[in-house]
Design a protein around this motif. Sequence first.
Motif, mmCIF file in Angstrom:
data_model
loop_
_atom_site.group_PDB
_atom_site.id
_atom_site.type_symbol
_atom_site.label_atom_id
_atom_site.label_comp_id
_atom_site.label_asym_id
_atom_site.label_seq_id
_atom_site.Cartn_x
_atom_site.Cartn_y
_atom_site.Cartn_z
ATOM 1 N N THR A 195 -21.643 29.983 26.438
ATOM 2 C CA THR A 195 -22.487 28.963 25.357
ATOM 3 C C THR A 195 -24.140 29.638 25.219
ATOM 4 O OG1 THR A 195 -21.361 26.999 26.046
ATOM 5 C CG2 THR A 195 -23.760 26.859 24.874
ATOM 6 N N ALA A 196 -24.442 30.015 26.614
ATOM 7 C CA ALA A 196 -25.904 30.453 26.320
ATOM 8 C C ALA A 196 -26.179 31.845 25.615
ATOM 9 C CB ALA A 196 -26.511 30.303 27.666
ATOM 10 N N ARG A 197 -25.133 32.695 25.834
ATOM 11 C CA ARG A 197 -25.228 33.927 25.302
ATOM 12 C C ARG A 197 -25.344 34.124 23.907
ATOM 13 N NH1 ARG A 197 -20.386 37.640 27.354
ATOM 14 N NH2 ARG A 197 -21.774 39.186 26.316
ATOM 15 N N ARG A 198 -24.934 33.047 23.240
ATOM 16 C CA ARG A 198 -24.754 33.123 21.712
ATOM 17 C C ARG A 198 -26.154 33.007 21.072
ATOM 18 N NH1 ARG A 198 -20.290 29.436 22.164
ATOM 19 N NH2 ARG A 198 -21.392 27.786 21.409
ATOM 20 N N TYR A 199 -27.134 32.479 21.797
ATOM 21 C CA TYR A 199 -28.557 32.017 21.172
ATOM 22 C C TYR A 199 -29.444 33.040 21.663
ATOM 23 C CZ TYR A 199 -25.977 27.649 20.196
ATOM 24 O OH TYR A 199 -25.203 26.799 19.832
ATOM 25 N N ARG A 200 -29.914 33.900 20.788
ATOM 26 C CA ARG A 200 -30.836 35.123 20.961
ATOM 27 C C ARG A 200 -32.176 34.715 20.637
ATOM 28 N NH1 ARG A 200 -27.140 39.460 22.134
ATOM 29 N NH2 ARG A 200 -29.090 40.804 22.041
ATOM 30 N N THR A 201 -33.097 35.537 21.063
ATOM 31 C CA THR A 201 -34.596 35.295 20.626
ATOM 32 C C THR A 201 -34.765 36.829 20.032
ATOM 33 O OG1 THR A 201 -34.903 34.080 22.449
ATOM 34 C CG2 THR A 201 -36.895 35.349 21.481
ATOM 35 N N ILE A 202 -35.322 36.940 18.879
ATOM 36 C CA ILE A 202 -35.224 38.084 18.161
ATOM 37 C C ILE A 202 -36.870 38.222 17.531
ATOM 38 C CG2 ILE A 202 -33.176 38.126 17.210
ATOM 39 C CD1 ILE A 202 -33.945 37.128 14.594
ATOM 40 N N GLN A 203 -37.225 39.424 17.477
ATOM 41 C CA GLN A 203 -38.664 39.774 16.904
ATOM 42 C C GLN A 203 -38.450 40.774 15.748
ATOM 43 O OE1 GLN A 203 -40.853 41.441 20.221
ATOM 44 N NE2 GLN A 203 -41.683 39.621 20.585
ATOM 45 N N LEU A 210 -31.322 25.393 19.466
ATOM 46 C CA LEU A 210 -30.489 25.209 20.549
ATOM 47 C C LEU A 210 -29.589 23.759 20.402
ATOM 48 C CD1 LEU A 210 -32.481 26.221 23.554
ATOM 49 C CD2 LEU A 210 -30.812 27.619 22.529
ATOM 50 N N PRO A 211 -28.321 23.556 20.903
ATOM 51 C CA PRO A 211 -27.755 22.342 20.667
ATOM 52 C C PRO A 211 -28.318 21.431 21.870
ATOM 53 C CG PRO A 211 -26.126 23.985 21.708
ATOM 54 C CD PRO A 211 -27.377 24.712 21.013
ATOM 55 N N ASP A 212 -28.148 20.272 21.747
ATOM 56 C CA ASP A 212 -28.893 19.321 22.665
ATOM 57 C C ASP A 212 -28.391 19.439 24.070
ATOM 58 O OD1 ASP A 212 -30.140 18.345 20.504
ATOM 59 O OD2 ASP A 212 -28.802 16.535 20.484
ATOM 60 N N ASP A 213 -27.038 19.782 24.333
ATOM 61 C CA ASP A 213 -26.516 19.904 25.787
ATOM 62 C C ASP A 213 -27.145 20.993 26.359
ATOM 63 O OD1 ASP A 213 -24.872 21.521 23.878
ATOM 64 O OD2 ASP A 213 -23.067 21.262 25.024
ATOM 65 N N LEU A 214 -27.075 22.226 25.652
ATOM 66 C CA LEU A 214 -27.634 23.439 26.295
ATOM 67 C C LEU A 214 -29.032 23.212 26.381
ATOM 68 C CD1 LEU A 214 -27.473 26.469 27.296
ATOM 69 C CD2 LEU A 214 -27.811 27.079 24.776
ATOM 70 N N HIS A 215 -29.695 22.712 25.576
ATOM 71 C CA HIS A 215 -31.256 22.376 25.803
ATOM 72 C C HIS A 215 -31.404 21.459 27.208
ATOM 73 C CE1 HIS A 215 -35.382 20.672 25.080
ATOM 74 N NE2 HIS A 215 -35.398 21.831 24.408
ATOM 75 N N ALA A 216 -30.883 20.541 27.128
ATOM 76 C CA ALA A 216 -30.590 19.796 28.398
ATOM 77 C C ALA A 216 -30.384 20.690 29.703
ATOM 78 C CB ALA A 216 -29.777 18.484 28.540
#
Length: 515
Positions: free
Chosen positions: A478-486, A500-506
């Motif tokens: 789940t977490a690897r799909r959400y990237r931070t870019i510059q 982020l979806p709510d469950d991953l954020h929690a």
Amino acid sequence: MQIVHSQRRGSRDIEHIGSAHTDADLELLKAVARQRLAAGQGELDLRLPGSPANQGEALPITSSRMGHLLDALGRGYDVLGFGAATGRDEVFKALVLARIIEPTSKLDSLRVLAEAGMDPPSYRTVKRRLRVYAGADQNPDDAARDGDGPGDPAAGQPAGVDPAGGRWRARLARACAEHVSLGPTTLLLYDVTTLYFETDEGDGFREPGFSKERRLEPQITVGLLTDGSGFPLMVHAFEGNRAETTTMLPVLRAFLDAHHLPDVTVIADAGMVSEANKRAIEAAGLSFILGARVPDVPYVVTEWRDTHPDTEIPDGHVFVQPWPAGPGDKRRDHTIFYQYKTDRARRTLRGIDQQIAKAENAVAGKTAVKRNRYVRLTGATKSINRTLEAKNRALAGIKGYITNLPNPQPEQVIGAYSRLLQVEKSFRMSKTDLAARPIYHHTRESIEAHLTIVFAALAVSRWIEHTIGWSIKRFVTTARRYRTIQIRAGEHTITAADPLPDDLHAALNAIHGTH
């Protein structure tokens, strides 16, 4: 920021792009406006300096990182104290995180790190550091000070290679022990597994032996010690042809000596314990809860059935058989519990029925005689061993537990023993999620280094699972799909991230200690 489209007779069409409050926002809006103006135009881009066509290019991404995943795994690594234990060795940390994200070879781990957005070390550096992670780069004085000595050549260990992983793994094990706060009430779970190699010949360490995976290739035997929740505390590697019962005591002694513990409760399956092991545990002054072999129908069970003829034993019923120590016995009083479970009896009886049916076919000459415990051969005469069948049917559903704890309660003993499922889960995680089988390693030194990395990765994974209640596989996927870019917009750099979806954020809040 607006785009004004002029038309004939003075009419205008105004397209509003947005409002800017900072220079960076203004540059971003300008870039969006240029892209909209250039949309659909077939202008030939000669890539000349200052060409208007260049102004319509997509904004360049200067970096992309699995920020949420890397930060979460790094948080677990630091909470467990691995950073301090390893002297802030960034190469080791990178290899541990890569093992969790995508277990693969050490060479391919560099690709995993690069894709995750980390700056990977060189492969030459990794190979050079493996000797340190194996515990081979240490002198005897350092090893003794850190609680683990070097290998003993007389005992069949190559000089400089410790079956416990040496100083490096000892530091990690000490950090794990401090995390779980060891004490007299600590439960220690022990089990072993085997890891096979795709080779034909043994080398003294990788040797053919009894394989839990039913393999014939050379293998090694790995002993894992965990706490009651399955959190790893120590891992040892043994020769592949070493008996399981001879692996437990070296691991226990090393652990107790390293942490100066006067007493803990050792929990192990019946297959791990010989009479010599049991006596040695007693001699060390330790408490234990062990699986008990039940070769014959216990007296307390026979007595109950005589008292309650034609009555099935209630599901979950526990028979208690005290075994006090005699005047000459150098041990504590023992208590044996025999628990009956209906579902366990059903599965056992079904297996007996299948074996008896095969035995009857073999005795009747319908099938060849194969290995079957119920076929009795007397010369050339074949018959069915009905005595053995009757005994096994009487034992169906009965499981034994033995302990030397004072005044034990059945729920306490059986509940603690059932926690062995946690160490089995840790083995499954290490074999599947972390791909512990060292298929790319051929030397003892390289294998030990690999097991040290897997040990640390298993500890971080178990911490993540305990903290958020997710499996490590679900969290990583789940977490690897959400990237931070510059993104570079003119002379400014803009940071962007996927929502982020709510469950991953929690889950991330729980990992970082914020709610």
